[in-house]
Design an enzyme around this catalytic site. Structure first.
Site, PDB file in Angstrom:
ATOM      1  CG  ASP A  37      -2.109  -0.896   1.083  1.00 43.66           C
ATOM      2  OD1 ASP A  37      -2.416  -1.286  -0.051  1.00 43.66           O
ATOM      3  OD2 ASP A  37      -2.736  -1.218   2.108  1.00 43.66           O
ATOM      4  CE  LYS A  59      -6.905   7.264  -0.678  1.00 42.61           C
ATOM      5  NZ  LYS A  59      -8.083   7.755   0.042  1.00 42.61           N
ATOM      6  CG  MET A 172      -8.025   6.945   7.280  1.00 43.23           C
ATOM      7  SD  MET A 172      -8.687   5.355   6.747  1.00 43.23           S
ATOM      8  CE  MET A 172      -9.226   4.660   8.323  1.00 43.23           C
TER       9      MET A 172
END
Length: 255
Positions: A37, A59, A172
């Protein structure tokens, strides 16, 4: 001879490469394929079996190179074609890391599964800034909450946490910070200490300290952004208290 199809979900830790476990390094050395990741420190890839295929599936800047469904399918396909797939994830794979989902999917298609826990950023990043999540007399418990749910909404648990006396760690959550702040203001916690820590445990680490009422201004002044974690609670003050104690000790020793 190809190894038997297997998925090992591995926690890479919060960023500092020395915070990965020995068991995780062993898994990387035994891997036939590694899927990693964006939050994984790329220096860790030096530990990967030199004959393994390495694929970035993370991402960056809001762009998904692979959707989760595609990652699931890739794990199964590489497991059957290559053997041992290591899914390398930042932090701990079972704390908002989708590790459990990927293991369940792989198991359906006959892959043996295993997990190597990692040191979660929710614990390590505050610790690196001398912020304990629990401290006698300040906090008897802590919440670790995702700021944004699968439906891209703020988690309802944040409102519950704001009512408690616990330390609150939000991952997040930068995109929902204004909403988070409003929930704490509604509980009359305007002066509750807040820390925002960006790129924690890495050389690029940045921190902003304020209160519920001032933290948004601090973020603007210090230009803080993702990836960052939010810590709300009296324990944030320990950082400054420790600094004062150390300064006073040095002064007394010098005298």
């Amino acid at each position: 001879m190809k190894n038997l199809p297997k998925l090992t979900v591995v926690g890479a830790g919060p960023g500092d490469i020395e915070l990965i476990t020995l068991k995780a390094i062993k898994a990387l050395k035994q891997a036939d394929v590694v899927l990693y990741d964006a939050l994984v420190n790329n220096d860790l890839l030096e530990y990967v079996n030199p004959n393994a295929e390495i694929i970035f599936v993370g991402k960056r800047r809001g762009c998904y190179r692979y959707q989760q469904e595609q990652i699931n399918e890739l794990i199964v396909a590489r497991g059957h074609s290559h053997g041992h797939v290591v899914r390398l994830k930042g932090g701990d794979p079972f704390i908002f890391g989708r590790g459990a989902e990927e293991m369940e999917y792989a198991a359906k298609f006959g892959l043996e599964t295993a997990v190597v826990p990692g040191i979660s950023s929710s614990l390590a990043v505050p610790a690196y800034q001398n912020i304990p999540l629990t401290k006698r007399g300040n906090s008897e418990s802590f919440w670790v909450i995702t700021g944004t749910t699968k439906q891209h909404q703020i988690s309802s648990d944040v409102a519950l946490a704001a009512k408690s006396s616990a330390t609150v760690v939000i991952l997040m959550g930068m995109g929902k910070l204004s909403e988070i702040i409003q929930l704490f203001q509604q509980e009359n916690k305007h002066n509750l200490p807040v820390a925002i820590i960006q790129n924690g445990t890495t050389p690029q680490e940045k921190i902003g300290i304020g209160t519920v009422n001032t933290i948004e201004q601090v973020i603007a002044e210090k230009e803080l952004s993702n990836p960052a974690i939010i810590v709300l609670g009296e324990v944030v003050n320990h950082r400054e208290k420790l600094h004062l104690v150390q300064t006073e000790a040095k002064t007394s020793i010098a005298v």
